[in-house]
Structure formats: C-alpha cells, structure tokens
Design an enzyme around this catalytic site. Structure first.
Site, short mmCIF file in Angstrom:
data_model
loop_
_atom_site.label_atom_id
_atom_site.label_comp_id
_atom_site.label_asym_id
_atom_site.label_seq_id
_atom_site.Cartn_x
_atom_site.Cartn_y
_atom_site.Cartn_z
NE ARG A 107 36.74 24.27 -14.93
CZ ARG A 107 36.03 25.19 -15.29
NH1 ARG A 107 35.20 24.78 -16.21
NH2 ARG A 107 35.76 26.31 -14.50
CG HIS A 134 34.86 27.87 -9.77
ND1 HIS A 134 36.26 28.04 -10.23
CD2 HIS A 134 34.25 28.40 -10.55
CE1 HIS A 134 36.19 28.47 -11.46
NE2 HIS A 134 34.96 28.59 -11.72
CD GLN A 137 33.31 32.71 -11.72
OE1 GLN A 137 33.63 32.20 -12.53
NE2 GLN A 137 32.79 34.12 -11.61
CG ASP A 225 26.50 27.96 -10.38
OD1 ASP A 225 26.63 28.18 -11.94
OD2 ASP A 225 27.53 27.19 -9.88
CB CYS A 266 30.38 31.77 -11.87
SG CYS A 266 29.05 30.41 -12.14
NE ARG A 294 37.39 33.10 -13.40
CZ ARG A 294 37.12 31.96 -13.84
NH1 ARG A 294 35.76 31.66 -14.19
NH2 ARG A 294 37.90 30.82 -13.76
#
Ligand code: CP
Ligand code: NVA
Length: 308
Positions: A107, A134, A137, A225, A266, A294
């Site tokens: 990340r 991402h 996700q 988000d 998310c 996830r």
C-alpha cells in the site's frame, strides 16, 4: 509474472474465475474457526510481505488472515520502520524483497512505486491501494454484489460523491464485466479523463452526471467513499466538505434508487459526511459483508498470483 496491479489488466474470464474461487473457499470453510487452515493449504511454505506507506485496517487484516487460511505466513513492514522510509530506493527495496519472500502486497502513495516493485522484485506484486487505484477492494465489492443480487452482468451501480482510487477501479470492473455505472459528482470531483476515455473505448456504460438523484435512479447498488482520502491534503478538507455535502447518501437519496438497492462503502466511513448514519447502519447496508469479503476475495487474488 502474475501480478495484481489493476482491474484493467484482467479479462472478464480471469475476474470471474477469481470470484468463483473466492466464493467456493468461503462456502467450504463456513463454520470453521477463522484461524483454521483450508484443507488443501495451497500456500504452505509461502511468505507474503506486506509493505505499508499508509494506514490500513481491512487490507492488513484480510491479507494476514488470507495467508494463514491458505497455509502461508506474512511479514508486516511499515515504511517508517524500513530504510525505504529514509530514502532507500524502491528498486533496491524490491530486489531485496524478491530475494527473501515469495510475494509482496504493498500500500503506497504513488502508483509508480507498485509498478517499480513489479519491475524489480521478480516475484508477484499485489496493489493494496495507491493514490490511483484500489483493485483488491473491488474484488470484495464484486463478490458482495453477486451474493446479494445473484449476478453481476446487467446490473446498474451508482457512485455518489468524490471520485478517487476506489472509483477508478470500479469503472474498470463495470466496463469489463458489463455493468452500467452511474456517477453523481460535482465538477472537480469527477473521474479523471483517462479512465473515462479507456472505458468509452472498451464500450463501457459509464455515465457521469452532477445530479446525485439522476445517478441513483434505477440503481441496484449505491456506493460512496470518504470525501477526504489518505492522499488528500488536510487544507482541502473544508472546501471538500462544503462542495460534497449535497452528495451525502441520505435515506431520501436511497429512496430514489431501486427499492431493493443495497448500499456499499469500502470503509472507513464518516457518518454525517459522505453517508448518513441511517443508511450505513440501516437495512439496505451490506458494508460488513463487504468488509468480510475482503478476506475471501484476497485469497483468490493470492492464489492467482501464485499461479494456483
Ligand atoms: N477498505 C480498505 O482498504 O480499508 P483499510 O484502509 O482499512 O485497509
Ligand atoms: N479513497 C480512500 C479509500 C480508503 C480505503 C483513500 O484512499 O483513503
């Protein structure tokens, strides 16, 4: 080398294959303790390094538990504790990682760092979020959507509010998998031109409007988000909040989507900002199924990267 860097790198078949694997493994281990190893232990003897330049709860947890359930192990490397944090080059870091572990999930801030890891490490690299995208996700989101709607192709998903890394990966997924994606965002917060051009070229049904009600009309799923992503500057906060407030996902906005629409996010979420508490804590919300997935989705991503 089978990396997992962006959704756009995959065909429809490859994405569906990973989703089927995630679903199968989730079903097969239902009821078992979360730390129990899957019967086939496919990653026994394999180690994943997890590099973090930014904070994480779900990505860290899901990859760690995914490796345990697949029979492998993990090493967490926070960049502040690494020489990377003192200026060692990403190329040298990549080469060292490649000599010692079997795969890396990272990340990082700049997307080019993931690309550099992939170029120099000589082992499979997984994008655990960059400023740009991402993809991990989105695998969990797709699994969740399929669980609740029974299919993916032909669905209409709505995205309301700020468009950042998660939105970009979603545009790629909707395009490849044949979903309509309607995006409601003010000017300046809409997706970047390059990803919209890519989607248009692939025949994607991506509709951008400034009207949040228009975006959620006929939607099977409404998503949003945070308005302040990890790559946004603190000084931008007041302006972002003011500009985006009309785009909060409220019960009134949800009422304009399909009656059986689900709400996804998310996480982490900010109640009273991008989403009203009544929505995220209400009956249409599936955000904790999404968070759990996830883990299951990441197992399929790992197996893909290990060529299994
Ligand atoms: N959704 C997500 O990636 O969560 P974390 O930032 O907690 O990993
Ligand atoms: N857009 C958010 C996603 C967090 C999982 C961020 O980058 O901070």
């Amino acid at each position: 080398m089978p990396h997992f860097i962006d959704i756009a790198d995959f065909s429809k078949d490859a994405l569906l294959r990973m989703l089927a694997e995630a679903k199968r493994r989730k079903q097969d281990r239902a009821g078992q303790p979360k730390g129990a190893v899957d019967a086939d232990a496919p990653l026994a003897g394999r180690t994943l390094a997890m590099v973090f330049e930014k904070p994480s709860t779900r990505t860290r947890l899901s990859f760690d538990m995914a490796m345990r359930q697949l029979g492998g192990s993990t090493i967490v490397l926070n960049s502040g504790d690494m020489q990377l944090g003192r200026g060692e080059s990403i190329e040298d870091t990549a080469k060292v990682l490649g000599r010692m572990v079997d795969s890396v999930m990272a990340r990082v801030h700049g997307h080019e760092k993931i690309k550099a890891l992939a170029e120099f490490a000589g082992i499979p690299i997984i994008n655990g979020l960059t400023d740009l995208s991402h993809p991990c996700q989105i695998m969990a989101d797709l699994q969740t959507l399929e669980e609740h709607k029974g299919r993916l192709e032909g669905l209409t998903v709505a995205w309301v509010g700020d468009c950042a890394n998660v939105t970009r990966s979603w545009i790629e997924a909707a395009t490849i998998l044949g979903m309509t994606m309607k995006i409601g965002a003010p000017e300046g917060y809409q997706p970047e031109e390059d990803v919209l051009a890519w989607a248009a070229e692939k025949g994607g049904a991506i509709i951008v409007t400034e009207d949040p009600a228009e975006a959620v009309k006929e939607a099977d799923c409404v998503m949003t988000d945070t308005w302040i992503s990890m790559h946004h500057r603190e000084e931008e906060k007041a302006k972002r909040m003011a500009d985006l407030m009309p785009y909060q996902v409220t019960p009134a906005l949800m009422a304009q989507a399909k009656e059986d629409a689900i709400f996804m996010h998310c996480l982490p979420a900010h109640r009273g900002e991008e989403v009203a508490a009544e929505v995220i804590d209400g009956p249409q919300s599936v955000v904790f199924d999404e968070a759990e997935n996830r883990l299951h989705a990441q197992k399929a991503v790992l197996l893909h990267c290990f060529g299994l």
